[in-house]
Design a protein around this motif. Structure first.
Motif, mmCIF file in Angstrom:
data_model
loop_
_atom_site.group_PDB
_atom_site.id
_atom_site.type_symbol
_atom_site.label_atom_id
_atom_site.label_comp_id
_atom_site.label_asym_id
_atom_site.label_seq_id
_atom_site.Cartn_x
_atom_site.Cartn_y
_atom_site.Cartn_z
ATOM 1 N N PHE A 42 32.784 -1.369 17.824
ATOM 2 C CA PHE A 42 32.316 0.048 17.818
ATOM 3 C C PHE A 42 34.416 1.459 18.102
ATOM 4 O O PHE A 42 34.349 1.595 17.518
ATOM 5 C CB PHE A 42 31.570 0.577 17.928
ATOM 6 C CG PHE A 42 31.868 2.276 17.925
ATOM 7 C CD1 PHE A 42 31.089 2.227 16.614
ATOM 8 C CD2 PHE A 42 31.328 3.668 18.417
ATOM 9 C CE1 PHE A 42 31.191 3.732 15.764
ATOM 10 C CE2 PHE A 42 31.192 5.096 18.263
ATOM 11 C CZ PHE A 42 30.693 4.797 16.988
ATOM 12 N N GLU A 43 34.325 0.657 19.714
ATOM 13 C CA GLU A 43 35.434 1.548 20.114
ATOM 14 C C GLU A 43 37.248 0.686 19.358
ATOM 15 O O GLU A 43 37.550 2.006 18.986
ATOM 16 C CB GLU A 43 35.968 -0.015 21.633
ATOM 17 C CG GLU A 43 37.023 1.432 22.198
ATOM 18 C CD GLU A 43 36.982 0.660 23.886
ATOM 19 O OE1 GLU A 43 38.436 1.523 24.208
ATOM 20 O OE2 GLU A 43 36.206 0.554 24.281
ATOM 21 N N LEU A 53 36.868 9.841 14.960
ATOM 22 C CA LEU A 53 36.140 9.311 15.487
ATOM 23 C C LEU A 53 36.907 9.366 16.689
ATOM 24 O O LEU A 53 37.599 8.279 16.739
ATOM 25 C CB LEU A 53 35.652 7.940 15.966
ATOM 26 C CG LEU A 53 34.993 7.893 13.830
ATOM 27 C CD1 LEU A 53 34.666 5.894 13.358
ATOM 28 C CD2 LEU A 53 33.083 8.113 14.706
ATOM 29 N N PRO A 54 37.323 9.972 17.166
ATOM 30 C CA PRO A 54 37.929 10.767 18.057
ATOM 31 C C PRO A 54 37.674 9.793 19.553
ATOM 32 O O PRO A 54 36.193 11.057 19.812
ATOM 33 C CB PRO A 54 38.836 12.105 18.383
ATOM 34 C CG PRO A 54 37.524 13.123 17.594
ATOM 35 C CD PRO A 54 37.039 12.148 16.735
ATOM 36 N N LEU A 55 38.016 9.092 20.213
ATOM 37 C CA LEU A 55 36.612 8.321 21.325
ATOM 38 C C LEU A 55 37.478 9.550 22.545
ATOM 39 O O LEU A 55 38.318 8.971 22.969
ATOM 40 C CB LEU A 55 37.167 7.597 21.605
ATOM 41 C CG LEU A 55 36.430 6.622 22.821
ATOM 42 C CD1 LEU A 55 34.616 6.996 22.935
ATOM 43 C CD2 LEU A 55 36.937 5.012 22.419
ATOM 44 N N TYR A 117 31.000 8.901 23.041
ATOM 45 C CA TYR A 117 31.651 10.727 22.914
ATOM 46 C C TYR A 117 32.480 10.845 21.827
ATOM 47 O O TYR A 117 33.500 10.420 22.599
ATOM 48 C CB TYR A 117 31.691 11.519 24.390
ATOM 49 C CG TYR A 117 30.041 10.867 25.673
ATOM 50 C CD1 TYR A 117 28.998 12.147 25.896
ATOM 51 C CD2 TYR A 117 29.761 9.348 26.497
ATOM 52 C CE1 TYR A 117 27.782 11.548 26.044
ATOM 53 C CE2 TYR A 117 28.689 9.731 27.041
ATOM 54 C CZ TYR A 117 27.912 10.534 27.138
ATOM 55 O OH TYR A 117 27.290 10.165 27.776
ATOM 56 N N LEU A 118 32.530 11.193 21.471
ATOM 57 C CA LEU A 118 33.398 11.380 20.334
ATOM 58 C C LEU A 118 33.765 12.680 20.535
ATOM 59 O O LEU A 118 32.929 14.697 19.696
ATOM 60 C CB LEU A 118 33.277 10.809 18.712
ATOM 61 C CG LEU A 118 32.155 9.597 18.831
ATOM 62 C CD1 LEU A 118 31.927 8.978 17.236
ATOM 63 C CD2 LEU A 118 33.605 8.842 19.252
ATOM 64 N N ARG A 187 41.752 16.354 19.990
ATOM 65 C CA ARG A 187 40.466 15.821 19.603
ATOM 66 C C ARG A 187 39.283 16.402 19.182
ATOM 67 O O ARG A 187 38.006 16.036 19.672
ATOM 68 C CB ARG A 187 40.328 15.985 21.330
ATOM 69 C CG ARG A 187 41.165 15.415 22.326
ATOM 70 C CD ARG A 187 40.770 16.246 24.550
ATOM 71 N NE ARG A 187 41.237 17.407 24.152
ATOM 72 C CZ ARG A 187 41.437 17.671 24.904
ATOM 73 N NH1 ARG A 187 40.672 17.592 26.188
ATOM 74 N NH2 ARG A 187 41.184 19.652 25.069
ATOM 75 N N ALA A 188 39.336 17.608 18.890
ATOM 76 C CA ALA A 188 38.328 17.971 18.013
ATOM 77 C C ALA A 188 38.556 17.859 16.198
ATOM 78 O O ALA A 188 38.214 18.755 15.240
ATOM 79 C CB ALA A 188 38.238 19.143 17.823
ATOM 80 N N HIS A 189 38.898 16.022 15.896
ATOM 81 C CA HIS A 189 39.190 15.574 14.584
ATOM 82 C C HIS A 189 41.321 16.608 14.144
ATOM 83 O O HIS A 189 40.923 15.284 12.937
ATOM 84 C CB HIS A 189 38.072 16.118 13.387
ATOM 85 C CG HIS A 189 37.067 15.579 14.208
ATOM 86 N ND1 HIS A 189 36.211 14.915 13.676
ATOM 87 C CD2 HIS A 189 35.827 16.791 14.159
ATOM 88 C CE1 HIS A 189 35.247 14.709 14.621
ATOM 89 N NE2 HIS A 189 35.145 15.323 14.551
#
Length: 627
Positions: A42-43, A53-55, A117-118, A187-189
C-alpha cells in the motif's frame, strides 16, 4: 485547542461531515488501516499515485498515535466515524475503534495493523475562500461531491482501483487562482487533475456522486476535479483484506499541521489554466515558465522579413492552444500543399511540407498516431517525399498517406468517423499548414489572385465537418490569410491583406496560427510540444496526477531532442524538395529558398532561435545520423 476539537469532533461528526472547511486552518487527513502484510504494497501504491494518495505518515504496527502529525492523538477515537470492511465489503460504521484493540473482546486486532494518514482536499478549502474563490459545497451546506472515474490508478501488489476525484464548481474567471492556491499544497492533492467536461473522466451525471453530496453549479461555473483520498477506500474494496478500516467519507482526521502553502514552490512552476476546446469543454494546465517560452516562440515566428503585414492577423496564444490540444490528442491528421505555381509541374511550393514533417516527427516521437492527407494529384510525389525523409533521418518513421474524395454530402463525416458515427472519430485533431483554403466564392486563390481550384481536392470539407464532431480540434497555419483555417481571422484578412476581399479563406479552424513563413509555425509547434512534454505541471495533468513526478527517462528525452527540427535536417529536406522540382512560393525559383527567402541565413537563423528558447542554450544543432 486541537485535542479539544478532536474530542468535539467525536460528538458532532454529523455536522462536521457536511461542513468540510471546519478545520480552522489545519490540515485534515484521510485514514486507512490495513493488515501489516499489506502495508508495504500500500505504501508503494501511495508513492505511485501521489495526487490521490499523498502519504503524510505510516504508523508502526499497532501504533495508535501519530506524533509527527498530531500531539496526543489517538486514531481509535479521533475520527467521528469509521468504516469497517471485511473481505472487501463495507459491513458497518462505528464511532470508535477501541473495541478492536481490546484483547478480551477481539484479540487486539489493531496490534497487527498499520495506519496510513493521507492528505485531504478539505485542507485547501479555507485557502480557496481566502483567495475569494467560492466553495460551493460549503455555501450549500453539503459534503463535497466525490466520483469514481474511468481512470485506473497505477497498480501495486494487491492494490488496483479506479481514481476517485472530488468536484468543486469554480467560476471560469477564477480558475487560475484556484489552480495556484491548490498547487501550493501538494499534501492536500495539489492542483486539479481535470478541468471541464466530466464525461472525459467517465463521469456521466454530476447530480449522482458515488460519495458525498451533489453540489450545484452556478451560472458561469466550470466543474473542477481534484484527486481524492477516497481512492484509498476503492483500494480496500478491490484488494479485499480480511479486516480493514477507513475514515467515513467526509469525516476526517484533524492534524496539528497548519494548512499553509509549500515553502518550496517556485512561482515559475505554478500552473496556469487555458481553455483548449468548448466541445467537449476542456481546459489544460501548463506552468508559467513553459507558457512563457511558448509565447516567446509565438512572438519570434511573427517576424515578417517578407513584409506581408502578417502581424495584423496575429491572435495571442493560438500557438499555445494548438500545442495543448495536440498534447491531449492521440490521432492527428496533417495536410499541406499550396499549388501556387500552376504553370509548373509540380505546382507546389517549398513552404508547408517542411513544417508538416517537423510536426509529424515530433508527434510520432511523443507516441501519437499521425496521418498525412494529400491531394490525389500529389499522392505519388508526397509518398516519395515521405520515404526520402525517413531514409535521410528527417522523419522519425513512415506515416500513412490518405486521399479524401468528395463522393456526396456524407463523404467528410464517413472519412473522419468510423461508419460515419460522430461518436467514433478516427482523428482528434486536423492540422492544415500552408494549405490553400476555399474562399467565399468557392474558389481557391494564390496571393496573386489566380484561381487554382483545379489543382486542389476539397479537404476544406473535413474542417467544416469537424465543427460538428465533439472532440475533434482543428488548426490552420498560414502566412497570408488565404490558407485553410484562416477563416477564423477572415475579416482582418479582407481589410488588411493584399487582395484580401478575393483571396481570404472562408473556412475557419479552432486555432489560427500565423507566422512570417508557415514552416516556422510548424517548427514552433514541434518545439512547443517538446516544452509541454518536459513541463512537470502539464505532464502531471495529462497523467491525472498518477505516476512519479519525474517520469521522463534520459533515453526518452534524447529521442525527443533528436526529433526536434534542426538546421541540418531542415536544410537536407529543403534540398530534397528542390530535387523534386518544388519551387519557392513568392519567386518561383527552383533554389534553396522558401517564400523568396534563402535558407541561409534567414531560415537557419529562425530555427536556431527557436531551439535556443526550447533547449535553453545555443549550439544544440548537432549533426544527425543517417544510418
Amino acid at each position: 485547542m486541537l485535542s479539544v476539537m478532536r474530542t468535539g469532533c467525536r460528538r458532532t461528526w454529523r455536522s462536521l461531515r457536511r461542513h468540510s472547511s471546519s478545520s480552522q486552518g489545519y490540515q485534515q487527513a484521510n485514514v486507512v488501516v490495513l493488515p501489516r502484510r499489506m502495508a508495504d504494497d500500500f505504501e508503494d501504491f501511495c508513492h505511485s499515485n501521489p495526487a490521490p494518495l499523498p502519504l503524510l505518515y505510516r504508523s508502526q504496527s499497532g501504533e495508535t498515535s501519530c506524533e509527527p502529525l498530531a500531539k496526543h492523538a489517538d486514531i481509535r477515537t479521533d475520527i467521528s466515524e469509521f468504516c469497517v470492511y471485511e473481505d472487501g465489503r463495507l459491513v458497518k460504521t462505528v464511532s470508535s475503534l477501541q473495541s478492536y484493540s481490546d484483547p478480551a473482546r477481539t484479540g487486539s486486532q489493531l496490534a497487527d495493523m498499520v495506519t496510513f494518514y493521507l492528505g485531504c482536499s478539505f485542507g485547501f478549502e479555507g485557502r480557496l475562500e481566502e483567495a475569494g474563490i467560492p466553495v460551493r459545497n460549503v455555501e450549500q451546506g453539503r459534503n463535497v461531491s466525490m466520483f469514481r472515474t474511468a481512470v485506473h490508478c497505477i497498480p501495486k501488489g494487491e492494490f488496483r482501483c479506479p481514481l476517485v476525484v472530488t468536484m468543486r464548481p469554480v467560476p471560469a474567471g477564477l480558475l487560475d487562482a484556484a489552480v495556484e492556491v491548490t498547487h501550493q499544497n501538494p499534501r492536500a492533492h495539489g492542483a486539479p487533475v481535470h478541468v471541464g467536461d466530466p464525461a472525459l473522466l467517465g463521469i456521466l451525471d454530476l447530480t449522482r456522486p458515488d460519495y458525498g453530496d451533489p453540489v450545484e453549479l452556478q451560472p458561469g461555473d466550470v466543474p473542477v476535479f481534484w484527486a481524492c483520498g477516497v481512492t484509498s477506500i476503492e483500494a480496500i474494496l478491490s484488494s479485499k483484506p480480511p479486516l480493514a478500516f477507513s475514515h467515513s467519507p467526509g469525516c476526517m482526521f484533524l492534524t496539528d499541521i497548519p494548512d499553509a502553502p509549500s515553502a518550496n514552490t517556485d512561482p515559475q512552476l505554478t500552473p496556469l489554466c487555458f481553455l483548449v476546446t468548448h466541445n467537449p469543454l476542456l481546459y489544460s494546465l501548463v506552468s508559467k515558465a513553459t507558457a512563457g517560452k511558448i509565447r516567446q516562440l509565438e512572438r519570434i515566428i511573427g517576424d515578417d522579413p517578407g513584409q506581408r503585414g502578417i502581424a495584423a492577423l496575429f491572435v495571442q496564444d493560438e500557438l499555445l492552444r494548438c500545442c495543448l490540444a495536440l498534447s491531449h490528442s492521440s490521432s492527428v491528421a496533417i495536410v499541406t500543399g499550396f499549388p501556387t505555381h500552376h504553370q509548373h509541374s509540380p505546382p507546389d511550393e517549398t513552404d508547408g511540407p517542411p513544417g508538416a514533417i517537423a510536426m509529424a516527427t515530433m508527434l510520432l516521437s511523443l507516441g501519437k498516431r499521425v496521418t498525412l492527407l494529400t491531394d490525389h494529384r500529389a499522392a505519388d510525389m508526397n509518398r516519395a517525399l515521405v520515404d526520402e525523409a525517413v531514409r535521410t533521418g528527417v522523419l522519425k518513421a513512415a506515416i500513412p498517406l490518405v486521399i479524401f474524395e468528395d463522393r456526396g454530402p456524407d463523404s467528410a463525416m464517413h472519412f473522419l468517423c468510423h461508419h460515419g458515427d460522430p461518436t467514433k472519430p478516427r482523428f482528434d485533431h486536423l492540422v492544415a499548414i500552408e494549405r490553400s483554403g476555399r474562399a467565399q466564392d468557392g474558389n481557391y486563390y494564390n496571393m496573386r489572385g489566380e484561381n487554382i481550384k483545379h489543382l486542389v481536392d476539397p479537404i476544406d470539407d473535413l474542417f467544416l465537418a469537424a465543427q460538428n464532431i465533439p472532440g475533434v480540434m482543428t488548426t490552420g497555419i498560414g502566412d497570408g490569410g488565404n490558407e485553410l483555417g484562416m477563416g477564423k481571422v477572415k475579416e482582418k484578412v479582407k481589410q488588411l491583406m493584399p487582395k484580401g476581399d478575393l483571396v481570404a479563406c472562408d473556412v475557419a479552424a479552432d486555432c489560427a496560427v500565423t507566422a512570417g513563413v508557415s514552416n516556422w509555425a510548424g517548427y514552433a509547434v514541434a518545439c512547443g510540444l517538446y516544452l509541454l512534454h518536459t513541463c512537470p505541471a502539464h505532464q502531471r495533468y495529462l497523467r491525472r496526477g498518477l505516476g512519479l513526478q519525474l517520469v521522463t527517462s534520459d533515453l526518452q528525452l534524447q529521442d525527443w531532442r533528436r526529433n526536434l527540427p534542426s538546421v541540418q535536417k531542415e536544410e537536407l529536406f529543403l534540398g530534397t524538395l528542390v530535387r523534386f522540382g518544388i519551387r519557392s512560393g513568392k519567386t518561383g525559383n527552383l533554389a534553396m529558398e522558401v517564400d523568396g527567402l534563402t535558407f541561409h541565413p534567414t531560415h537557419s537563423q529562425m530555427i536556431s532561435r527557436l531551439l535556443e528558447i526550447t533547449l535553453g542554450s545555443p549550439g544544440q544543432n548537432r549533426p544527425i545520423s543517417h544510418d
